[in-house]
Scaffold this motif. Structure first.
Motif, PDB file in Angstrom:
ATOM      1  N   CYS A  15     -20.847  -6.060 -10.246  1.00  0.00           N
ATOM      2  CA  CYS A  15     -19.870  -6.633 -10.665  1.00  0.00           C
ATOM      3  C   CYS A  15     -20.467  -7.531 -11.959  1.00  0.00           C
ATOM      4  CB  CYS A  15     -19.207  -7.589  -9.744  1.00  0.00           C
ATOM      5  SG  CYS A  15     -17.649  -8.155 -10.405  1.00  0.00           S
ATOM      6  N   GLY A  16     -20.343  -7.220 -13.085  1.00  0.00           N
ATOM      7  CA  GLY A  16     -20.962  -8.021 -14.105  1.00  0.00           C
ATOM      8  C   GLY A  16     -22.341  -7.754 -13.649  1.00  0.00           C
ATOM      9  N   ASP A  17     -23.237  -9.136 -13.932  1.00  0.00           N
ATOM     10  CA  ASP A  17     -24.640  -9.183 -13.557  1.00  0.00           C
ATOM     11  C   ASP A  17     -25.029  -9.382 -11.998  1.00  0.00           C
ATOM     12  OD1 ASP A  17     -23.570 -11.943 -13.196  1.00  0.00           O
ATOM     13  OD2 ASP A  17     -25.319 -12.731 -14.671  1.00  0.00           O
ATOM     14  N   LYS A  18     -24.016  -9.520 -11.164  1.00  0.00           N
ATOM     15  CA  LYS A  18     -24.140  -9.406  -9.737  1.00  0.00           C
ATOM     16  C   LYS A  18     -24.249  -8.258  -9.080  1.00  0.00           C
ATOM     17  CE  LYS A  18     -21.975 -12.778  -7.270  1.00  0.00           C
ATOM     18  NZ  LYS A  18     -20.984 -13.624  -6.607  1.00  0.00           N
ATOM     19  N   ASP A  19     -25.115  -8.050  -8.107  1.00  0.00           N
ATOM     20  CA  ASP A  19     -25.461  -6.849  -7.265  1.00  0.00           C
ATOM     21  C   ASP A  19     -25.031  -7.390  -5.779  1.00  0.00           C
ATOM     22  OD1 ASP A  19     -26.237  -5.142  -9.279  1.00  0.00           O
ATOM     23  OD2 ASP A  19     -28.269  -5.866  -8.975  1.00  0.00           O
ATOM     24  N   ILE A  20     -23.899  -6.596  -5.160  1.00  0.00           N
ATOM     25  CA  ILE A  20     -23.445  -7.243  -4.182  1.00  0.00           C
ATOM     26  C   ILE A  20     -23.658  -5.942  -3.022  1.00  0.00           C
ATOM     27  CG2 ILE A  20     -21.456  -7.812  -2.620  1.00  0.00           C
ATOM     28  CD1 ILE A  20     -20.303  -9.020  -5.478  1.00  0.00           C
ATOM     29  N   LYS A  21     -24.119  -6.283  -1.672  1.00  0.00           N
ATOM     30  CA  LYS A  21     -24.277  -5.703  -0.742  1.00  0.00           C
ATOM     31  C   LYS A  21     -23.125  -5.804   0.326  1.00  0.00           C
ATOM     32  CE  LYS A  21     -29.003  -4.190  -1.057  1.00  0.00           C
ATOM     33  NZ  LYS A  21     -29.022  -2.630  -1.437  1.00  0.00           N
ATOM     34  N   GLY A  22     -22.519  -4.744   1.016  1.00  0.00           N
ATOM     35  CA  GLY A  22     -21.440  -5.061   1.890  1.00  0.00           C
ATOM     36  C   GLY A  22     -21.293  -3.862   2.679  1.00  0.00           C
ATOM     37  N   GLU A  23     -20.317  -3.742   3.573  1.00  0.00           N
ATOM     38  CA  GLU A  23     -20.123  -2.608   4.406  1.00  0.00           C
ATOM     39  C   GLU A  23     -18.594  -2.323   4.077  1.00  0.00           C
ATOM     40  OE1 GLU A  23     -19.985  -1.510   9.109  1.00  0.00           O
ATOM     41  OE2 GLU A  23     -20.042  -3.580   8.544  1.00  0.00           O
ATOM     42  N   ILE A  24     -18.301  -0.991   4.032  1.00  0.00           N
ATOM     43  CA  ILE A  24     -16.734  -0.450   3.958  1.00  0.00           C
ATOM     44  C   ILE A  24     -16.087  -0.643   5.191  1.00  0.00           C
ATOM     45  CG2 ILE A  24     -15.469   1.266   3.292  1.00  0.00           C
ATOM     46  CD1 ILE A  24     -16.771   0.483   1.119  1.00  0.00           C
ATOM     47  N   GLU A  25     -15.089  -1.294   5.176  1.00  0.00           N
ATOM     48  CA  GLU A  25     -14.322  -1.506   6.583  1.00  0.00           C
ATOM     49  C   GLU A  25     -13.224  -0.436   6.524  1.00  0.00           C
ATOM     50  OE1 GLU A  25     -11.270  -4.893   7.618  1.00  0.00           O
ATOM     51  OE2 GLU A  25     -13.248  -5.353   8.224  1.00  0.00           O
ATOM     52  N   ASN A  26     -12.491  -0.301   5.404  1.00  0.00           N
ATOM     53  CA  ASN A  26     -11.514   0.916   5.538  1.00  0.00           C
ATOM     54  C   ASN A  26     -11.432   1.399   3.982  1.00  0.00           C
ATOM     55  OD1 ASN A  26      -9.372  -0.777   3.686  1.00  0.00           O
ATOM     56  ND2 ASN A  26      -8.972  -1.876   5.573  1.00  0.00           N
ATOM     57  N   LEU A  27     -10.814   2.588   3.984  1.00  0.00           N
ATOM     58  CA  LEU A  27     -10.867   3.544   2.784  1.00  0.00           C
ATOM     59  C   LEU A  27      -9.583   4.187   2.566  1.00  0.00           C
ATOM     60  CD1 LEU A  27     -12.952   4.646   0.619  1.00  0.00           C
ATOM     61  CD2 LEU A  27     -13.348   6.332   2.275  1.00  0.00           C
ATOM     62  N   SER A  28      -9.068   4.401   1.211  1.00  0.00           N
ATOM     63  CA  SER A  28      -8.349   5.065   0.972  1.00  0.00           C
ATOM     64  C   SER A  28      -8.541   5.935  -0.436  1.00  0.00           C
ATOM     65  CB  SER A  28      -6.718   4.368   0.595  1.00  0.00           C
ATOM     66  OG  SER A  28      -6.597   3.644  -0.555  1.00  0.00           O
ATOM     67  N   LEU A  29      -7.735   6.819  -0.748  1.00  0.00           N
ATOM     68  CA  LEU A  29      -7.910   7.501  -2.052  1.00  0.00           C
ATOM     69  C   LEU A  29      -7.789   6.471  -3.207  1.00  0.00           C
ATOM     70  CD1 LEU A  29      -5.828  10.721  -1.764  1.00  0.00           C
ATOM     71  CD2 LEU A  29      -8.250  10.453  -1.434  1.00  0.00           C
ATOM     72  N   THR A  30      -7.174   5.467  -3.295  1.00  0.00           N
ATOM     73  CA  THR A  30      -7.215   4.519  -4.435  1.00  0.00           C
ATOM     74  C   THR A  30      -7.985   3.179  -4.279  1.00  0.00           C
ATOM     75  OG1 THR A  30      -5.142   3.534  -3.402  1.00  0.00           O
ATOM     76  CG2 THR A  30      -5.131   5.418  -4.852  1.00  0.00           C
TER      77      THR A  30
ATOM     78  N   ARG B 227       0.839  -1.157   0.076  1.00  0.00           N
ATOM     79  CA  ARG B 227       0.126   0.208   0.018  1.00  0.00           C
ATOM     80  C   ARG B 227       0.769   0.914   0.125  1.00  0.00           C
ATOM     81  NH1 ARG B 227      -3.708  -2.072   4.887  1.00  0.00           N
ATOM     82  NH2 ARG B 227      -4.846  -3.761   3.412  1.00  0.00           N
ATOM     83  N   GLU B 228       0.413   2.115  -0.928  1.00  0.00           N
ATOM     84  CA  GLU B 228       1.179   3.508  -0.956  1.00  0.00           C
ATOM     85  C   GLU B 228       0.381   4.464  -0.284  1.00  0.00           C
ATOM     86  OE1 GLU B 228       2.348   4.655  -4.785  1.00  0.00           O
ATOM     87  OE2 GLU B 228       2.112   2.568  -5.519  1.00  0.00           O
ATOM     88  N   PHE B 229      -0.883   4.526   0.073  1.00  0.00           N
ATOM     89  CA  PHE B 229      -1.931   5.382   0.356  1.00  0.00           C
ATOM     90  C   PHE B 229      -2.413   5.230   1.823  1.00  0.00           C
ATOM     91  CE2 PHE B 229      -1.671   5.554  -4.122  1.00  0.00           C
ATOM     92  CZ  PHE B 229      -1.701   7.059  -4.216  1.00  0.00           C
ATOM     93  N   THR B 230      -2.585   6.036   2.483  1.00  0.00           N
ATOM     94  CA  THR B 230      -3.234   6.028   3.884  1.00  0.00           C
ATOM     95  C   THR B 230      -4.709   5.287   3.854  1.00  0.00           C
ATOM     96  OG1 THR B 230      -1.719   7.963   4.624  1.00  0.00           O
ATOM     97  CG2 THR B 230      -3.663   7.348   5.969  1.00  0.00           C
ATOM     98  N   ARG B 231      -4.810   4.350   4.580  1.00  0.00           N
ATOM     99  CA  ARG B 231      -6.002   3.830   5.049  1.00  0.00           C
ATOM    100  C   ARG B 231      -6.517   4.332   6.031  1.00  0.00           C
ATOM    101  NH1 ARG B 231      -8.184   0.127   1.345  1.00  0.00           N
ATOM    102  NH2 ARG B 231      -6.693  -0.346  -0.178  1.00  0.00           N
ATOM    103  N   ILE B 232      -7.831   4.398   6.173  1.00  0.00           N
ATOM    104  CA  ILE B 232      -8.639   5.001   7.466  1.00  0.00           C
ATOM    105  C   ILE B 232      -9.790   3.850   7.452  1.00  0.00           C
ATOM    106  CG2 ILE B 232      -8.065   7.213   7.249  1.00  0.00           C
ATOM    107  CD1 ILE B 232     -11.028   7.474   6.529  1.00  0.00           C
ATOM    108  N   ALA B 233      -9.805   3.767   8.879  1.00  0.00           N
ATOM    109  CA  ALA B 233     -11.200   2.969   9.179  1.00  0.00           C
ATOM    110  C   ALA B 233     -12.298   3.671   8.859  1.00  0.00           C
ATOM    111  CB  ALA B 233     -10.989   2.573  10.890  1.00  0.00           C
ATOM    112  N   PHE B 234     -13.269   3.130   8.278  1.00  0.00           N
ATOM    113  CA  PHE B 234     -14.470   3.891   7.851  1.00  0.00           C
ATOM    114  C   PHE B 234     -15.516   2.997   7.609  1.00  0.00           C
ATOM    115  CE2 PHE B 234     -17.071   5.835   4.379  1.00  0.00           C
ATOM    116  CZ  PHE B 234     -17.186   7.005   4.732  1.00  0.00           C
ATOM    117  N   ARG B 235     -16.758   3.052   8.181  1.00  0.00           N
ATOM    118  CA  ARG B 235     -17.807   2.296   8.103  1.00  0.00           C
ATOM    119  C   ARG B 235     -18.801   2.932   7.557  1.00  0.00           C
ATOM    120  NH1 ARG B 235     -14.144  -0.443   9.872  1.00  0.00           N
ATOM    121  NH2 ARG B 235     -13.980  -1.566  11.552  1.00  0.00           N
ATOM    122  N   SER B 236     -19.475   2.141   6.462  1.00  0.00           N
ATOM    123  CA  SER B 236     -20.476   2.922   5.672  1.00  0.00           C
ATOM    124  C   SER B 236     -20.988   1.500   4.640  1.00  0.00           C
ATOM    125  CB  SER B 236     -19.935   3.829   4.532  1.00  0.00           C
ATOM    126  OG  SER B 236     -20.994   4.351   3.902  1.00  0.00           O
TER     127      SER B 236
END
Length: 121
Positions: free
Chosen positions: A19-34, A4-13
């Motif tokens: 993805c193709g014909d799949k719709d996936i629901k989930g929760e963001i655990e961490n986030l960066s600019l990339t 990893r080159e970019f700072t990751r932060i804990a982020f819940r959302s």
């Protein structure tokens, strides 16, 4: 080894991944600019292009950003998405969220410049 080159932060959302014909629901655990890690029991093929919608909720408003990306890693808890394309306003929203986590300002400026160059390539 961590690549990893970019700072990751804990982020819940909440996140919605197409993805193709799949719709996936989930929760963001961490986030960066990339990229981001999405907690979910649904998996998709590595390298597959996708679209991810991340819900950003504030005290007085509700907002989401939609980004293009690809699935780069998965484990039993979910998968990692690398962002490959985003609108400028989405970039600014992500930057604001990460800056609010009190990351060193000089480091963040360097990361912003790198992320912008990567998006232009």
């Amino acid at each position: 080894m961590d690549k990893r080159e970019f700072t990751r932060i804990a982020f819940r959302s909440e996140a919605e991944v197409k993805c193709g014909d799949k719709d996936i629901k989930g929760e963001i655990e961490n986030l960066s600019l990339t990229g981001a890690f999405v907690k979910t029991t649904c998996l998709a093929p590595l390298g597959k292009p996708l679209q991810i919608r991340i819900q950003l909720c504030g005290a007085s408003s509700e907002l989401s950003v939609t980004l293009k990306g690809k699935l780069v890693r998965q484990d039993p808890r979910g998968f990692a998405v690398e962002f490959t394309e985003m609108a400028l306003d989405s970039f600014f929203h992500l930057r604001t969220i990460i800056a609010a986590a009190n990351i060193d300002e000089a480091s963040m400026r360097t990361e912003y410049a790198s992320a912008i160059r990567d998006q232009q390539d």
